[in-house]
Design an enzyme around this catalytic site. Structure first.
Site, PDB file in Angstrom:
ATOM      1  N   GLU A 258       0.882  -1.148   0.000  1.00  0.00           N
ATOM      2  CA  GLU A 258       0.000   0.000   0.000  1.00  0.00           C
ATOM      3  C   GLU A 258       0.925   1.204   0.000  1.00  0.00           C
ATOM      4  O   GLU A 258       1.620   1.453   0.985  1.00  0.00           O
ATOM      5  CB  GLU A 258      -0.872  -0.068   1.257  1.00  0.00           C
ATOM      6  CG  GLU A 258      -2.069   0.796   1.199  1.00  0.00           C
ATOM      7  CD  GLU A 258      -2.001   1.795   2.282  1.00  0.00           C
ATOM      8  OE1 GLU A 258      -1.663   2.946   1.965  1.00  0.00           O
ATOM      9  OE2 GLU A 258      -2.283   1.445   3.432  1.00  0.00           O
ATOM     10  N   CYS A 297      -1.987   8.470   3.774  1.00  0.00           N
ATOM     11  CA  CYS A 297      -1.967   7.860   2.441  1.00  0.00           C
ATOM     12  C   CYS A 297      -3.262   8.159   1.697  1.00  0.00           C
ATOM     13  O   CYS A 297      -3.311   8.094   0.476  1.00  0.00           O
ATOM     14  CB  CYS A 297      -1.751   6.364   2.567  1.00  0.00           C
ATOM     15  SG  CYS A 297      -2.807   5.595   3.797  1.00  0.00           S
TER      16      CYS A 297
HETATM   17  P1  NDP Z   1       9.708   3.967   3.476  1.00  0.00           P
HETATM   18  O1  NDP Z   1       9.186   3.241   2.321  1.00  0.00           O
HETATM   19  O2  NDP Z   1      11.128   4.370   3.454  1.00  0.00           O
HETATM   20  O3  NDP Z   1       9.515   3.131   4.819  1.00  0.00           O
HETATM   21  C1  NDP Z   1       8.362   2.379   5.105  1.00  0.00           C
HETATM   22  C2  NDP Z   1       8.736   1.155   5.924  1.00  0.00           C
HETATM   23  O4  NDP Z   1       9.585   0.318   5.176  1.00  0.00           O
HETATM   24  C3  NDP Z   1       9.484   1.487   7.193  1.00  0.00           C
HETATM   25  O5  NDP Z   1       9.107   0.590   8.197  1.00  0.00           O
HETATM   26  C4  NDP Z   1      10.930   1.267   6.783  1.00  0.00           C
HETATM   27  O6  NDP Z   1      11.751   0.970   7.869  1.00  0.00           O
HETATM   28  C5  NDP Z   1      10.787   0.067   5.895  1.00  0.00           C
HETATM   29  N1  NDP Z   1      11.864  -0.115   4.939  1.00  0.00           N
HETATM   30  C6  NDP Z   1      12.560   0.836   4.288  1.00  0.00           C
HETATM   31  N2  NDP Z   1      13.443   0.254   3.457  1.00  0.00           N
HETATM   32  C7  NDP Z   1      13.308  -1.081   3.602  1.00  0.00           C
HETATM   33  C8  NDP Z   1      13.938  -2.217   3.019  1.00  0.00           C
HETATM   34  N3  NDP Z   1      14.899  -2.076   2.097  1.00  0.00           N
HETATM   35  N4  NDP Z   1      13.557  -3.433   3.394  1.00  0.00           N
HETATM   36  C9  NDP Z   1      12.583  -3.595   4.317  1.00  0.00           C
HETATM   37  N5  NDP Z   1      11.957  -2.561   4.893  1.00  0.00           N
HETATM   38  C10 NDP Z   1      12.311  -1.316   4.542  1.00  0.00           C
HETATM   39  O7  NDP Z   1       8.786   5.171   3.675  1.00  0.00           O
HETATM   40  P2  NDP Z   1       8.917   6.364   4.737  1.00  0.00           P
HETATM   41  O8  NDP Z   1       8.234   5.935   5.968  1.00  0.00           O
HETATM   42  O9  NDP Z   1      10.299   6.854   4.871  1.00  0.00           O
HETATM   43  O10 NDP Z   1       8.089   7.441   3.969  1.00  0.00           O
HETATM   44  C11 NDP Z   1       8.584   7.929   2.747  1.00  0.00           C
HETATM   45  C12 NDP Z   1       7.448   8.248   1.815  1.00  0.00           C
HETATM   46  O11 NDP Z   1       6.568   7.140   1.707  1.00  0.00           O
HETATM   47  C13 NDP Z   1       6.578   9.373   2.254  1.00  0.00           C
HETATM   48  O12 NDP Z   1       7.134  10.591   1.975  1.00  0.00           O
HETATM   49  C14 NDP Z   1       5.349   9.086   1.452  1.00  0.00           C
HETATM   50  O13 NDP Z   1       5.491   9.539   0.152  1.00  0.00           O
HETATM   51  C15 NDP Z   1       5.260   7.590   1.459  1.00  0.00           C
HETATM   52  N6  NDP Z   1       4.379   7.075   2.506  1.00  0.00           N
HETATM   53  C16 NDP Z   1       3.241   6.436   2.173  1.00  0.00           C
HETATM   54  C17 NDP Z   1       2.406   5.971   3.148  1.00  0.00           C
HETATM   55  C18 NDP Z   1       1.176   5.220   2.864  1.00  0.00           C
HETATM   56  O14 NDP Z   1       0.401   5.015   3.787  1.00  0.00           O
HETATM   57  N7  NDP Z   1       0.925   4.717   1.709  1.00  0.00           N
HETATM   58  C19 NDP Z   1       2.658   6.199   4.544  1.00  0.00           C
HETATM   59  C20 NDP Z   1       3.904   6.842   4.800  1.00  0.00           C
HETATM   60  C21 NDP Z   1       4.717   7.234   3.807  1.00  0.00           C
HETATM   61  P3  NDP Z   1      12.639   2.127   8.549  1.00  0.00           P
HETATM   62  O15 NDP Z   1      11.685   3.141   9.049  1.00  0.00           O
HETATM   63  O16 NDP Z   1      13.328   1.412   9.640  1.00  0.00           O
HETATM   64  O17 NDP Z   1      13.545   2.648   7.493  1.00  0.00           O
END
Ligand code: NDP
Length: 683
Positions: A258, A297
């Protein structure tokens, strides 16, 4: 509030990292709040622990028992919710934002518990669809069943809903009998950990059914297999990376994502500035821009309005947005907090800069705005920013997501153009339409439905009850195609079934009945000396049968029933008109007379364990009944469902009424409530 080390709960105990971890600072004032690390934890062992400890414990519980545990947990957490609000404020959430996350999360547990109790059986297998007859003689049938996967549901969550985000995934997996491993986003993991501590302390969930991983999930992903799943929420970039993860690909691990989406809200062409719908549109737009500082989101990113309304919408939105007070959550008058981190602030500003290639910033200046009670330098504050597109066709406004308090107003020519522009988002979680015209709604909804998981139509009639554009609901699908990640969560029991395997089982009626616990036509029947209505729920078995009849239906019975009930439809009372009816060719008995006579044939009248008849399902009249036909009824116990927490349960009976030629006249299921014991006490 001092900084603290966030721990993981894994392999049956809490783990503290053996290093200093990554520092997390609050976006409110830049102060360190927590440190996060999983160094020293054997992350690769977590999946096996879930499968070997949590899985069997959950498998031993029925859907209703799992629902009862979730309900107890939801109530316990709700009663202690106040303690989580202070930490939530440290993430940048105002009280209103925290309510959405915290109360919303606990409410989701309660909603799922009640849905499961009502819509799933008190069993471990869920049946899908009717019996399929595969052979002419009825000895070879098939039925689809859902059983719990023997794996683990891994969830990787975004920072924006540290509480709701993990509970909305946990509830369906738990009900499905699948243990979960929760990996929160590092930036807000401390709040998730606080709630998790209460969950573990409550002792309400079986050991191994939930684990918490705060830190690096890489070793966990490497240990997954074909019975496991990964549900991700976050950026499209990470979603794409995980989707292509070699282990997930090679072992066909179920993966759903998502991701961010450019959700649209359309102002219908019927709405004028003095209509109540105009105010509703503006209020919804500005609310969605400012709740969670736009880090939702589901927030509205694109405001599609008729070209002639662009100026009016911008001015009305400006009036509301200028009243927004930005600052530290809890400070006097503050209505919008900071975004989650300084880096998120940088990302939002970069996205706004890119958007400015195809739009002008008309409300909000990131270089000049007031911050109340917080530090504008060290905090991650932004003003609400509204852009106005200069070219609705330019790809930027349909592709660039500023994940903060930002939206763009885009003018459309006509409704067909609006539909086309909404679809330019490439797939979204949700869209809304504000209109008072149902035909216009139909055109827009059917045009954009293939691109969305949820659509909301708002107008003066439903506004008071509307749950809002941005609120995913436990009972409704949450997810969307394409850009939105292609996943689907929630949606009531649909979300539970995502964690279960659907299998088509082929075999004899007896095999299907024994396997599914539901009697099917052709399976053995038991006709004993004792009437099944004399048996308590504990004594009754599927297949227990009573045959009643025959009873002859007289013309006088039909006439009497017509007079008595007032149902004097010509097919029952007027011989000439009935004779001209191509289906009947003469007087026939009322279907309800047949059902009533059948009840007279199978009922045992004395007081006993059968307490009530609460309805019939699937009633069909198959062959007309004429005067002097003879009816026989066969009633067979089909499904027995004890209700947990009550001293009775439900019995579904298969009823078949046949005539003197053995042709089925009516078929239906009779639904009754039956006491668990003969004397009504504990079984
Ligand atoms: P990320 O995609 O960076 O992180 C989301 C989750 O994935 C976190 O728990 C993160 O862990 C984890 N993660 C990151 N890289 C990896 C990997 N290589 N393997 C496994 N897990 C990983 O998103 P952010 O939270 O930094 O947000 C960035 C952007 O995402 C926002 O600016 C927005 O555009 C979008 N977003 C969308 C949302 C939605 O509900 N659809 C919600 C929030 C953000 P960790 O935090 O430890 O890095």
């Amino acid at each position: 509030m001092d900084s603290r080390m966030v721990e993981s709960y894994a392999l049956g105990r809490w783990h503290r990292a053996t290093d200093e971890g990554r520092a997390v600072v609050s976006p409110v004032d830049g102060a360190e709040v927590a440190r996060v690390s999983s160094t020293g934890l054997d992350v690769s062992a977590m999946a096996a622990y879930a499968r070997e400890t949590g899985g069997p414990a959950l498998a031993a519980l029925t859907f209703h028992e799992r629902a009862a545990a979730l309900k107890a947990l939801g109530l316990t957490l709700m009663a202690g919710k106040a303690e989580f609000y202070a930490e939530s404020a440290r993430t940048g959430a105002t009280e209103r934002d925290s309510g959405v996350d915290i109360d919303g999360g606990f409410g989701t547990l309660l909603s799922y518990a009640s849905k499961a109790k009502r819509e799933l059986p008190n069993a471990t297998v869920h049946l899908d669809g009717p019996v399929e007859q595969l052979g002419k003689k009825g000895t070879f049938l098939a039925r689809h069943v859902f059983t719990s996967r023997r794996g683990v549901a891994v969830q990787i969550n975004a920072y924006n809903f540290p509480v709701w985000g993990f509970l909305e995934k946990l509830a369906p997996a738990f009900l499905a009998g699948v243990p979960s491993i929760v990996k929160p986003a590092t930036q807000t993991a401390y709040l998730t950990e606080s709630v998790f501590r209460r969950i573990i302390e409550s002792g309400l969930l079986p050991e191994g059914s939930v684990q918490l991983l705060c830190g690096d999930p890489a070793p966990l992903l490497d240990s997954l297999g074909g019975q496991d799943s990964v549900a991700f929420t976050g950026s499209a970039h990470t979603a794409a990376k995980l989707r292509a993860h070699p282990v997930l690909v090679e072992r066909s691990v179920h993966f759903t994502a998502e991701a961010d989406s450019l959700n649209a809200s359309v102002l219908g062409a019927d709405v004028t500035t003095d209509a109540p719908e105009f105010d509703l549109y503006i209020k919804q737009l500005t609310t969605e821009m400012t709740v969670k500082a736009g880090q939702k989101c589901t927030a509205i990113r694109r405001a599609l309005v008729p070209e002639s309304m662009v100026d009016a919408v911008v001015e009305a939105a400006r009036a509301r947005l200028e009243r927004v007070v930005v600052g530290a959550p809890g400070a006097e008058g503050v209505t919008m907090g900071p975004v989650v981190s300084l880096s998120q602030r940088t990302d939002v500003l970069a996205a706004v800069d890119k958007l400015r290639g195809a739009a002008e910033l008309v409300v909000g200046d990131p270089d000049d705005f007031a911050v109340v009670g917080g530090d504008a330098e060290t905090g991650a504050y932004l003003p609400p920013m509204l852009l106005r597109s200069t070219d609705p066709e330019a790809p930027g406004v349909h592709e660039i997501e500023a994940f903060g308090p930002v939206a763009t107003v885009i003018g459309y020519r006509d409704t067909a153009h609006a539909v086309e522009l909404v679809a330019r988002g490439g797939g979204s979680l949700v869209a809304s339409l504000v209109t008072a015209d149902p035909q216009l709604a139909r055109e827009v909804l059917l045009g954009i439905a293939p691109f969305h998981g949820r659509l909301l139509v708002l107008n003066a009639e439903d506004a008071r009850e509307s749950t809002g554009h941005g609120s995913p609901l436990p009972v409704l699908v949450h997810g969307g195609p394409g850009r939105a990640g292609g996943g689907e969560e929630l949606g009531g029991i649909r979300g539970v079934l995502h964690h279960m395997q659907r299998t088509a089982i082929q075999g004899t009626p007896a095999v299907l009945a024994a396997t599914t616990g539901q009697w099917v036509t052709g399976a053995p029947r038991t006709e004993g000396d004792e009437h099944p209505f004399r048996k308590s729920l504990a004594e009754l078995k599927i297949g227990d049968t009573i045959v009643g009849g025959p009873r002859t239906v007289r013309l006088a019975d039909i006439g009497h029933f017509a007079e008595f009930t007032g149902d004097t439809f010509y097919a029952h009372t007027d011989p000439e008109a009935a004779a001209a009816n191509p289906l009947f060719g003469g007087i026939v008995a009322h279907g309800y007379l047949v059902v009533s006579l059948a009840a007279g044939l199978f009922v045992d009248p004395a007081p006993g364990p059968v307490l009530a008849n609460f309805g019939v399902d699937s009633l069909r009249f198959l062959t007309p009944v004429r005067a002097d036909d003879s009816l026989t009824v066969t009633l067979t116990a089909k499904q027995i469902t004890p209700r947990s927490g009550a001293d009775y349960g439900e019995v579904r009976w298969d009823a078949v009424v046949t005539n003197q030629d053995d042709s089925p006249v009516a078929t239906y299921d009779v639904l009754t409530l039956v006491a668990k014991t003969r004397d009504g006490g504990e079984p």
